[in-house]
Structures are given as C-alpha cells and as structure tokens.
Design a protein around this motif. Structure first.
Motif, PDB file in Angstrom:
ATOM      1  N   ASP A  60       0.840  -1.195   0.000  1.00 43.61           N
ATOM      2  CA  ASP A  60       0.000   0.000   0.000  1.00 43.61           C
ATOM      3  C   ASP A  60       0.881   1.254   0.000  1.00 43.61           C
ATOM      4  N   VAL A  61       0.366   2.325  -0.598  1.00 38.26           N
ATOM      5  CA  VAL A  61       1.081   3.604  -0.654  1.00 38.26           C
ATOM      6  C   VAL A  61       0.201   4.661   0.002  1.00 38.26           C
ATOM      7  N   LEU A  62       0.681   5.234   1.117  1.00 35.70           N
ATOM      8  CA  LEU A  62      -0.075   6.244   1.839  1.00 35.70           C
ATOM      9  C   LEU A  62       0.202   7.625   1.247  1.00 35.70           C
TER      10      LEU A  62
ATOM     11  N   GLY B 103      -8.395  16.287  -4.744  1.00 35.95           N
ATOM     12  CA  GLY B 103      -7.385  16.072  -5.775  1.00 35.95           C
ATOM     13  C   GLY B 103      -6.312  15.101  -5.320  1.00 35.95           C
ATOM     14  N   VAL B 104      -5.988  14.126  -6.172  1.00 38.14           N
ATOM     15  CA  VAL B 104      -4.936  13.152  -5.898  1.00 38.14           C
ATOM     16  C   VAL B 104      -3.843  13.368  -6.944  1.00 38.14           C
ATOM     17  N   GLU B 105      -2.684  13.849  -6.489  1.00 39.43           N
ATOM     18  CA  GLU B 105      -1.596  14.197  -7.411  1.00 39.43           C
ATOM     19  C   GLU B 105      -0.554  13.089  -7.491  1.00 39.43           C
ATOM     20  N   THR B 106      -0.113  12.786  -8.701  1.00 38.47           N
ATOM     21  CA  THR B 106       1.059  11.945  -8.935  1.00 38.47           C
ATOM     22  C   THR B 106       1.987  12.699  -9.880  1.00 38.47           C
ATOM     23  N   ASP B 107       3.287  12.467  -9.751  1.00 38.59           N
ATOM     24  CA  ASP B 107       4.279  13.220 -10.518  1.00 38.59           C
ATOM     25  C   ASP B 107       5.068  12.303 -11.439  1.00 38.59           C
ATOM     26  N   ALA B 108       5.492  12.858 -12.566  1.00 37.92           N
ATOM     27  CA  ALA B 108       6.244  12.078 -13.546  1.00 37.92           C
ATOM     28  C   ALA B 108       7.702  11.917 -13.144  1.00 37.92           C
ATOM     29  N   MET B 109       8.295  12.964 -12.553  1.00 42.00           N
ATOM     30  CA  MET B 109       9.723  12.924 -12.240  1.00 42.00           C
ATOM     31  C   MET B 109       9.966  13.197 -10.765  1.00 42.00           C
ATOM     32  N   CYS B 110      10.964  12.506 -10.221  1.00 49.82           N
ATOM     33  CA  CYS B 110      11.371  12.678  -8.830  1.00 49.82           C
ATOM     34  C   CYS B 110      12.715  11.984  -8.670  1.00 49.82           C
ATOM     35  N   ASP B 111      13.261  11.970  -7.458  1.00 51.95           N
ATOM     36  CA  ASP B 111      14.550  11.305  -7.244  1.00 51.95           C
ATOM     37  C   ASP B 111      14.478   9.821  -7.583  1.00 51.95           C
TER      38      ASP B 111
ATOM     39  N   GLY C 222       5.279   8.697  -5.498  1.00 45.95           N
ATOM     40  CA  GLY C 222       4.408   8.928  -4.361  1.00 45.95           C
ATOM     41  C   GLY C 222       3.060   9.482  -4.773  1.00 45.95           C
ATOM     42  N   VAL C 223       2.234   9.744  -3.778  1.00 45.06           N
ATOM     43  CA  VAL C 223       0.885  10.271  -3.974  1.00 45.06           C
ATOM     44  C   VAL C 223       0.701  11.464  -3.039  1.00 45.06           C
ATOM     45  N   LYS C 224       0.161  12.554  -3.567  1.00 45.28           N
ATOM     46  CA  LYS C 224      -0.065  13.765  -2.774  1.00 45.28           C
ATOM     47  C   LYS C 224      -1.528  14.168  -2.870  1.00 45.28           C
ATOM     48  N   LEU C 225      -1.978  14.911  -1.874  1.00 46.70           N
ATOM     49  CA  LEU C 225      -3.386  15.293  -1.808  1.00 46.70           C
ATOM     50  C   LEU C 225      -3.570  16.799  -1.757  1.00 46.70           C
ATOM     51  N   THR C 226      -4.632  17.282  -2.399  1.00 45.05           N
ATOM     52  CA  THR C 226      -5.159  18.608  -2.083  1.00 45.05           C
ATOM     53  C   THR C 226      -6.100  18.443  -0.886  1.00 45.05           C
ATOM     54  N   PRO C 227      -6.444  19.512  -0.203  1.00 45.29           N
ATOM     55  CA  PRO C 227      -7.534  19.386   0.772  1.00 45.29           C
ATOM     56  C   PRO C 227      -8.864  19.247   0.024  1.00 45.29           C
ATOM     57  N   PHE C 228      -9.902  18.856   0.718  1.00 41.81           N
ATOM     58  CA  PHE C 228     -11.231  18.873   0.126  1.00 41.81           C
ATOM     59  C   PHE C 228     -11.551  20.289  -0.339  1.00 41.81           C
ATOM     60  N   TYR C 229     -12.244  20.414  -1.476  1.00 34.99           N
ATOM     61  CA  TYR C 229     -12.611  21.736  -1.969  1.00 34.99           C
ATOM     62  C   TYR C 229     -13.886  21.647  -2.791  1.00 34.99           C
TER      63      TYR C 229
END
Length: 469
Positions: free
Chosen positions: A168-170, A194-202, A240-247
C-alpha cells in the motif's frame, strides 16, 4: 512623541505578533523620525502600513523605506561598501512577520465552527476526471452527499493507494495544484478531492512511466468511515501520492457573501534572487470597501512559482483570529518567504499568490533568478549586537553579501524580518558583510568575523553582526 504615537507604540507592544527580529518600538520610532518623508516602496502606494490588533483592527501609519539613525547616536565610523553591499530587498518596515503557520482549510461564513462532518455512509465517491501540468497529474475524486441532511468535508482525509500483490502507498498532504476551500454540502451537493502523482522525482529522474499502476484509492473521512474508489486508468505511484484538501468546484453564493472576497492583494517583490536562497517579499492585502473586514476566519494562502523553477506551497496568514480585522481603506502588509530551489535555472520566476478560498483574491509578479554553481548551503542571521546591557542580539531585515576571496564573485541574499537568511554558494572562502535600513539607514556595514570558510557540507549558524554604538 505625540499622543497618537504613544498609543501606537503601546498597541504595537501589546498585540503585534512576537518575533525575534526588530522590536516594534523601533518601527514606531522610525515612523516618527521620518514622518515628513513621503518616500514609497511601491509605485502604486503612497504609504506603508504597520499592522496591529488595535481596537480589533490594524492601524495605518506612514512608514518610509529608509530611516535616519537616531540623532543622539554616533553610529559606526566605517561606511558599508557601495553598490552590492546596500540592501536591495523589499522593505519589511511595518510588515506583519511571517510565521510559517499551517494553511487552514477554507471555512465559509455559513459553515461556522460546528458544521457536522460527513461520514462514509452519507457520501458516494467516483473519479471525476484528470488534469495535468508541468509533469504533475491530478486525478479528481467527487464526493456526493447522498444523505438527507447537510454535512461538510474539509481538510485532508487519509488516502491509501492499493493494488493486489503490491504494498500500500499512503498519500501525503499538500499538492502542487492550488484549490479553493470547502463548504457545507446540502443533499446532492458535491465536494472534490485532488490526488496528485508526478512524472519525475529522485526515484524516477528520467520520468519513465511505470507499467505497475494502482487501481484503487481508499479515503478515511474526517467524520469517520472508509470510502474506496476504483480508478479505471490507474495511477503511477513511483513518485508517491499527494493530496489537495477537500474543496468545492462551484462556490456559488460563497464568494458573493464572504466578506473576504472583497479583499485585494498586490505583491512587493525584489528584482533578483539566487537559486537556493529564500525569496523574501510582501503580500499587501487591501480592504477597498467602506467597512471593516474581519479576519476571525484567518485564511490560508497558496504560492505558486513557475519559469525558472517549479514551486507550490501553502501557509496560513499571520493574523489573530480572535480580534483581527482590516479597516476600511487600509492596506495590511504581510511578510512572505518562499524557498527558491537550489536547482533553479537562470531566468524569470513568476510568483502567483492567492488566498486559499473559492474566489479570486490573487496577484502575481516576476523575479529574475540567477543559477548558482555548487551546492554548499549557508544559513545564518543578520543581527544587531552590543549596545547597553542586557543588549541581546536582535535580528534585522536587510541584505547579506558573500564575496568569494578567490574569484571575487559576489552572492547576495535577503535577510527576513527575524534576520534569518539562507543561500547556496560554491564551497570556498568568503568575506561576509550585510546591511539593514534599520542600522544606520543601511549606510554602515555589518560583518561576520574574518573570512568564512564554506565547506561542501555547508555552514549553519553564521552570525553577521551589526555593532550597536
């Protein structure tokens, strides 16, 4: 000192935010000494503003950019070097010091502090679409109130990406994408996440798409219970996975009825900034109406930077939610700090500042960024030292200059309201000086002891002293 100035000094001491930087009495003194001068920091403004929660609001004062040293003080005898040594940052006189407070979720006027949180049994969720920019992908989840009474989704839920046979990925709180605030949902209304994922990272510097996608997201709601959403196209969790707050997507009457929507903002930005330094600037918030606007729902703000670097962050305004307001026709200046990435490119950096709310209170401006070779981090404080006992050091805003003793190349950074500064320079030996408008009108040099050796590992706690007479 006039009666008004006495009251201002008392109010500044009693209710202004506490800081280790310049004392508020000093600001009142600077204002009094230069009341006749009408110099302005911004071409579009005629006065600067000192903010304090006096009588439930902020008091506007004339506060010119440069202040003369006290008439009774002899001051240092050696002037600061001309040109690069002089402060070239933004004037922070009278600005409310930055605190780095966490950005609160938007709370509309009708939500109140007692709005009931939605539970999992009262909502249905589904993927509402995807969007992307600059290597960031946003998958939007739509939560619909399927119950019979109003409730609210606000803040961040706990979200986990799952796929059979894989760990699982938190998700983590905070996204590159700005959002408006949340609001109470009537039955049938929707709130987004909003659930954000990115193309590039370390972990994936080349941006190679992974074939191992995750197809389910489970959200644990603040009000209780879990909601699982199927993601037909899947998401790539390599970075990874990042979140916006509810909006809320359509604030409807919120912007028309929320007094905060009447505020306007302008940015006071320096002309230049170094990669790896802290960009210190001012967000000047104005109330153009004929009535006070309360800040009891102290809002958050979002900063986005594009061009020379890709930055997004959010914080809370440094206001007192118990008593603050912006009086009619008054501008309140808030100090801002934005970290410029070490890897930023040379070129223009466009900074956009917005209130974290479902309406547009926003402004933008541009700073010219200079890339720096090498990666040795230097962090320290520009401070007033000495003087009468007890005479503890006090941070001063201004500018710090590092000159490479081998090449003669100069690196400059702004010192914030508490005197703190940071920048990135190549490893080497440096002569370090500084200056502040609060120290001899910026005409005298502050210094670090001797040449400063900066190893590849960097230097912290560097003290640049401004000797008090």
């Amino acid at each position: 000192m006039t009666g008004t100035e006495d009251r201002v000094a008392e109010a500044l001491h009693a209710s202004a935010p506490r800081t280790t930087g310049v004392e508020l009495a000093d600001i009142a003194e600077l204002v009094r000494r230069r009341r006749a001068s009408r110099a302005s920091v911004i071409a579009t403004a005629s006065v600067l503003v000192v903010g304090t929660a006096m009588a439930g609001g902020f008091v506007a004062l004339d506060a010119p950019w440069r202040a003369q040293p006290p008439a009774t003080a002899t001051g240092p005898t050696s002037p600061a070097p001309s040109g690069p040594a002089a402060p070239d940052g933004v004037d922070l006189t009278g600005a409310i010091p930055w605190t780095g407070a966490t950005a609160p979720a938007y709370r509309p006027p009708d939500a109140g502090g007692d709005a009931r949180a939605c539970t999992a049994s009262e909502v249905a969720a589904a993927v509402g679409g995807t969007d992307g920019a600059g290597g960031h992908l946003l998958t939007t989840l739509r939560f619909t109130n399927t119950g019979s009474t109003p409730c609210v989704l606000s803040g961040y839920p706990a979200v986990t990406a799952t796929e059979q046979g894989r760990p699982d990925v938190l998700a983590t709180d905070g996204s590159w994408f700005p959002t408006a605030g949340s609001a109470v949902m009537q039955p049938g209304d929707q709130t987004l996440l909003g659930v954000e994922t990115d193309a590039m990272c370390d972990a994936n510097p080349g941006g190679t798409a992974s074939p191992d996608l995750y197809h389910h997201l489970t959200a644990t709601l603040p009000g209780g219970g879990d909601v699982t959403v199927a993601v037909p196209g899947g998401i790539d969790v390599t970075c990874g996975v990042k979140l916006t707050p509810f909006y809320v997507e359509s604030p409807g009457a919120a912007s028309a009825t929320d007094p905060l929507s009447a505020l306007t903002v302008a940015l006071e930005l320096p002309e230049h900034a170094l990669a790896g330094s802290t960009l210190v600037y001012v967000a000047a918030v104005t109330n153009p109406t004929d009535h006070a606007i309360p800040l009891t729902r102290c809002p958050g703000y979002v900063e986005q930077a594009t061009g020379a670097a890709d930055v997004s962050t959010s914080n809370g305004l440094a206001c007192d939610p118990a008593s603050s307001s912006v009086p009619a026709g008054v501008t309140v200046r808030f100090e801002m700090r934005l970290a410029v990435p070490t890897g930023a490119r040379s070129g223009p950096l466009t900074v956009r500042w917005s209130l974290l709310a479902p309406f547009a209170v926003t402004a933008d401006g541009t700073v010219q960024v200079t890339a720096v070779g090498g990666g040795a981090r230097v962090a320290g404080v520009l401070e007033l030292v000495g003087g009468p006992a007890p005479g503890p050091p006090r941070g001063l805003f201004g500018a710090v200059r590092l000159v490479d003793t081998a090449t003669g190349r100069t690196y400059r950074a702004a010192a914030a309201s508490d005197g703190s500064f940071r920048l990135t320079v190549p490893a080497g030996s440096y002569t370090v000086t500084g200056a502040s408008p609060l120290y001899g009108d910026g005409a005298y040099a502050c210094r670090a002891d001797g040449p400063v050796s900066v190893p590849a590992a960097g230097v912290t706690g560097l003290q640049v002293g401004c000797q008090a007479p």
